[in-house]
Design an enzyme around this catalytic site. Sequence first.
Site, PDB file in Angstrom:
ATOM      1  N   CYS A  13       0.809  -1.218   0.000  1.00 45.03           N
ATOM      2  CA  CYS A  13       0.000   0.000   0.000  1.00 45.03           C
ATOM      3  C   CYS A  13       0.842   1.268   0.000  1.00 45.03           C
ATOM      4  O   CYS A  13       0.321   2.364  -0.205  1.00 45.03           O
ATOM      5  CB  CYS A  13      -0.953  -0.002   1.193  1.00 45.03           C
ATOM      6  SG  CYS A  13      -2.291  -1.200   1.015  1.00 45.03           S
ATOM      7  N   THR A  47     -16.520  11.407   1.135  1.00 43.86           N
ATOM      8  CA  THR A  47     -15.669  11.378   2.324  1.00 43.86           C
ATOM      9  C   THR A  47     -14.464  10.458   2.169  1.00 43.86           C
ATOM     10  O   THR A  47     -13.704  10.285   3.117  1.00 43.86           O
ATOM     11  CB  THR A  47     -16.480  10.940   3.564  1.00 43.86           C
ATOM     12  OG1 THR A  47     -16.925   9.587   3.386  1.00 43.86           O
ATOM     13  CG2 THR A  47     -17.675  11.849   3.772  1.00 43.86           C
ATOM     14  N   GLY A  48     -14.280   9.880   0.988  1.00 42.45           N
ATOM     15  CA  GLY A  48     -13.142   8.990   0.785  1.00 42.45           C
ATOM     16  C   GLY A  48     -13.210   7.763   1.663  1.00 42.45           C
ATOM     17  O   GLY A  48     -12.186   7.310   2.197  1.00 42.45           O
ATOM     18  N   ASP A  49     -14.407   7.195   1.814  1.00 44.93           N
ATOM     19  CA  ASP A  49     -14.576   6.032   2.682  1.00 44.93           C
ATOM     20  C   ASP A  49     -13.957   4.791   2.041  1.00 44.93           C
ATOM     21  O   ASP A  49     -13.461   4.828   0.907  1.00 44.93           O
ATOM     22  CB  ASP A  49     -16.064   5.807   2.977  1.00 44.93           C
ATOM     23  CG  ASP A  49     -16.309   5.413   4.424  1.00 44.93           C
ATOM     24  OD1 ASP A  49     -15.486   4.657   4.977  1.00 44.93           O
ATOM     25  OD2 ASP A  49     -17.303   5.865   5.000  1.00 44.93           O
ATOM     26  N   GLY A 138     -11.944 -13.096 -12.784  1.00 42.92           N
ATOM     27  CA  GLY A 138     -11.200 -11.856 -12.619  1.00 42.92           C
ATOM     28  C   GLY A 138     -10.685 -11.350 -13.938  1.00 42.92           C
ATOM     29  O   GLY A 138     -11.245 -11.624 -14.995  1.00 42.92           O
ATOM     30  N   HIS A 139      -9.559 -10.633 -13.879  1.00 40.99           N
ATOM     31  CA  HIS A 139      -8.988 -10.032 -15.086  1.00 40.99           C
ATOM     32  C   HIS A 139      -7.478  -9.984 -14.944  1.00 40.99           C
ATOM     33  O   HIS A 139      -6.953  -9.745 -13.849  1.00 40.99           O
ATOM     34  CB  HIS A 139      -9.544  -8.614 -15.286  1.00 40.99           C
ATOM     35  CG  HIS A 139      -9.140  -7.998 -16.584  1.00 40.99           C
ATOM     36  ND1 HIS A 139      -9.545  -8.487 -17.800  1.00 40.99           N
ATOM     37  CD2 HIS A 139      -8.353  -6.918 -16.851  1.00 40.99           C
ATOM     38  CE1 HIS A 139      -9.040  -7.741 -18.767  1.00 40.99           C
ATOM     39  NE2 HIS A 139      -8.311  -6.775 -18.218  1.00 40.99           N
ATOM     40  N   SER A 140      -6.772 -10.203 -16.044  1.00 42.25           N
ATOM     41  CA  SER A 140      -5.313 -10.178 -16.027  1.00 42.25           C
ATOM     42  C   SER A 140      -4.798  -9.409 -17.237  1.00 42.25           C
ATOM     43  O   SER A 140      -5.415  -9.421 -18.308  1.00 42.25           O
ATOM     44  CB  SER A 140      -4.741 -11.599 -16.034  1.00 42.25           C
ATOM     45  OG  SER A 140      -5.144 -12.285 -17.209  1.00 42.25           O
TER      46      SER A 140
END
Length: 328
Positions: A13, A47-49, A138-140
């Site tokens: 992150c 609010t950027g939750d 998903g996706h790749s």
Amino acid sequence: MLRLTQYAQGGGCACKIPPGELEDVLAGMGLTTPDDPSGELLVGLDTGDDAAVVRIERGTAVVSTADFFTPVVDDPYDWGRIAAANALSDVYAMGGRPLMALNLLCWPRETLPYDLAREVLRGGAEVAALAGCHVAGGHSVTDQEPKYGMAVTGLADPAKLMRNDAGRPGLPLSVTKPLGLGVLNNRHKATGEVFPEAVATMTRLNADAAEAAVTAGVRCATDVTGFGLLGHLFKLARASGVTAVLDPSAVPLLDGAREAVRAGYVPGGTRRNLDWVTPHLTGDADEETMLLLADAQTSGGLLIAGEVPGATVIGELTVRGEHVIVVR
């Protein structure tokens, strides 16, 4: 042995776009949550939750989020587990239950073997299974840097949502995991040292903490990830219109975290976090402590406006004063 962390500039992150820069981009585009006469959109962009929430019928809401990042550890299986736990955390932070996830995989297929990608996906699938969350495709894409994460859909009771704008004066502040993941991961990337406590912390789901918080009636929470404790606390206090008073001596730290700071293993994301929140806080803690409080976490714990079993009380919310955060 191939070291995955050497194939990416950032890590975990800490590789997020800096929060101040991201807010400037969004403000420049004029993006806000649109008016919703139906009342279906419960949590949007304003609010950027941690996740978006839409009411689909009385007593049920859908929680949706996506999260992915570059390798935070060299072991591909552990990286997959960490990335999955981190993505699922956004649903838990809203008081929801993960239901389904889609893999998001970027892979440098000409430089890294697919056997490693398979281990990453296996780690993610195992953590999702522990959460009772289905992984359904998903996706790749091909990419110069490896990246992995998930788009997650969950369910929640709209009357029991935990939001980052629901803090009120008088509520205690609690955290459910120790800090120091960013500096230890940076040390791991630089030296190859392995920190089992950090890996165990990052792979631990926030499911039990979220359930305890919802059961205790908590309505304000967020998780502590790339913007660090100070960054996420700033967003919570700002959105709630309160001041957060933080006791740094009460904040739990991973073994070796202070030593990693002293040795200089501070991620760039951690320093950017501190630069972002400094104009909005007051306090006289030393730089080492402030860097740890701003440390960019990967798959960190929940930051809760309330007191729940297993969490550590680190401060309180008060009436908004001159500063959004007071460190004392």
